[in-house]
Write an enzyme that holds these catalytic residues in place. Structure first.
Site, mmCIF file in Angstrom:
data_model
loop_
_atom_site.group_PDB
_atom_site.id
_atom_site.type_symbol
_atom_site.label_atom_id
_atom_site.label_comp_id
_atom_site.label_asym_id
_atom_site.label_seq_id
_atom_site.Cartn_x
_atom_site.Cartn_y
_atom_site.Cartn_z
ATOM 1 C CG HIS A 110 64.134 -62.685 3.420
ATOM 2 N ND1 HIS A 110 64.274 -62.367 4.752
ATOM 3 C CD2 HIS A 110 64.984 -61.868 2.758
ATOM 4 C CE1 HIS A 110 65.189 -61.426 4.881
ATOM 5 N NE2 HIS A 110 65.633 -61.097 3.689
ATOM 6 C CD GLU A 148 67.346 -77.476 11.969
ATOM 7 O OE1 GLU A 148 67.603 -77.356 10.751
ATOM 8 O OE2 GLU A 148 66.703 -78.436 12.439
HETATM 9 C C1 GRF Z 1 56.596 -59.024 4.419
HETATM 10 O O1 GRF Z 1 57.298 -58.090 3.659
HETATM 11 C C2 GRF Z 1 57.350 -60.311 4.507
HETATM 12 O O2 GRF Z 1 58.075 -60.618 3.363
HETATM 13 C C3 GRF Z 1 58.282 -60.047 5.629
HETATM 14 O O3 GRF Z 1 57.531 -59.283 6.547
HETATM 15 C C4 GRF Z 1 56.506 -58.590 5.865
HETATM 16 C C5 GRF Z 1 55.219 -58.946 6.502
HETATM 17 O O4 GRF Z 1 54.164 -58.165 6.034
HETATM 18 N N1 GRF Z 1 58.906 -61.219 6.116
HETATM 19 P P1 GRF Z 1 52.675 -58.495 6.494
HETATM 20 O O5 GRF Z 1 52.683 -58.578 8.016
HETATM 21 O O6 GRF Z 1 52.295 -59.801 5.878
HETATM 22 O O7 GRF Z 1 51.824 -57.384 6.023
#
Ligand code: GRF
Length: 197
Positions: A110, A148
């Site tokens: 995240h 979950e």
């Molecule tokens: C990343 O910033 C990740 O942390 C978030 O979505 C983005 C995905 O980037 N959950 P990518 O598709 O891997 O370039």
């Protein structure tokens, strides 16, 4: 050496994290103990599909309904003999049967310091906009087990980076991507090594 840990990367977007993980496990993780066996994507046309093709990793493009279909999805995971799941920009709630099946073996990244800026609607650029709007002095990444609950699950790793008053959502996003590139593949490799034991 034990058997290779077979990882499925679930992604909905650009796929830069998926690519970094695939490459890292091929070149940096020594001894080699894990591999990305397949990519699962729920968005036709997403950048991750082309990346997987270029890297020679099978990619399954599946609808949300297919992913939620226990018999179908369970069958895909059986067929690919998946030991571990990595969510890398996967913008769909993982169905409970998969959370249960891969408990302790499913990670998410995240792009904020959870519990800040997490939960419903907090994904991608929305997160960085909220960070800037709140006048935060730092942000970062959280890698956590999947439960979950949206953005719940125990934290495995966090890294932070300073946010300057002059930062914009785009510049914060770039800083966060740098952290992701730096740490996510290694944490995936370390988690896979623990699973392999
Ligand atoms: C990343 O910033 C990740 O942390 C978030 O979505 C983005 C995905 O980037 N959950 P990518 O598709 O891997 O370039």
């Amino acid at each position: 050496m034990g058997k290779m840990v077979r990882i499925a990367v679930f992604a909905s977007g650009n796929g830069s994290n998926a690519e970094n993980i695939i490459e890292y496990l091929r070149t940096q993780a020594t001894p080699a103990h894990a591999e990305v066996a397949c990519v699962v994507c729920n968005k036709p046309g997403a950048g991750v599909i082309e990346r997987a093709r270029r890297l020679g990793v099978p990619c399954r493009v599946m609808s949300a309904a297919e992913i939620r279909d226990e018999a179908l999805m369970g069958g895909v995971m059986d067929e690919e003999a998946i030991d571990m799941v990595v969510l890398a920009g996967f913008l769909m709630m993982v169905p409970p049967f998969l959370v249960e099946r891969y408990r302790g073996r499913m990670l998410n990244i995240h792009p904020s310091l959870l519990p800040k800026f997490g939960g419903k609607g907090m994904y991608g650029r929305h997160v960085h906009e909220a960070v800037v709007a709140a006048g935060e002095r730092e942000t970062g990444i959280t890698i956590h087990h999947v439960s979950e609950e949206c953005d719940g699950g125990s934290v495995i790793f966090q890294a932070s980076v300073a946010v300057a008053p002059s930062d914009t959502p785009a510049s914060v996003e770039a800083k966060v991507h740098t952290l992701e590139r730096l740490h996510f593949p290694r944490i995936v490799a370390e988690t896979a090594a623990r699973i392999a034991m």
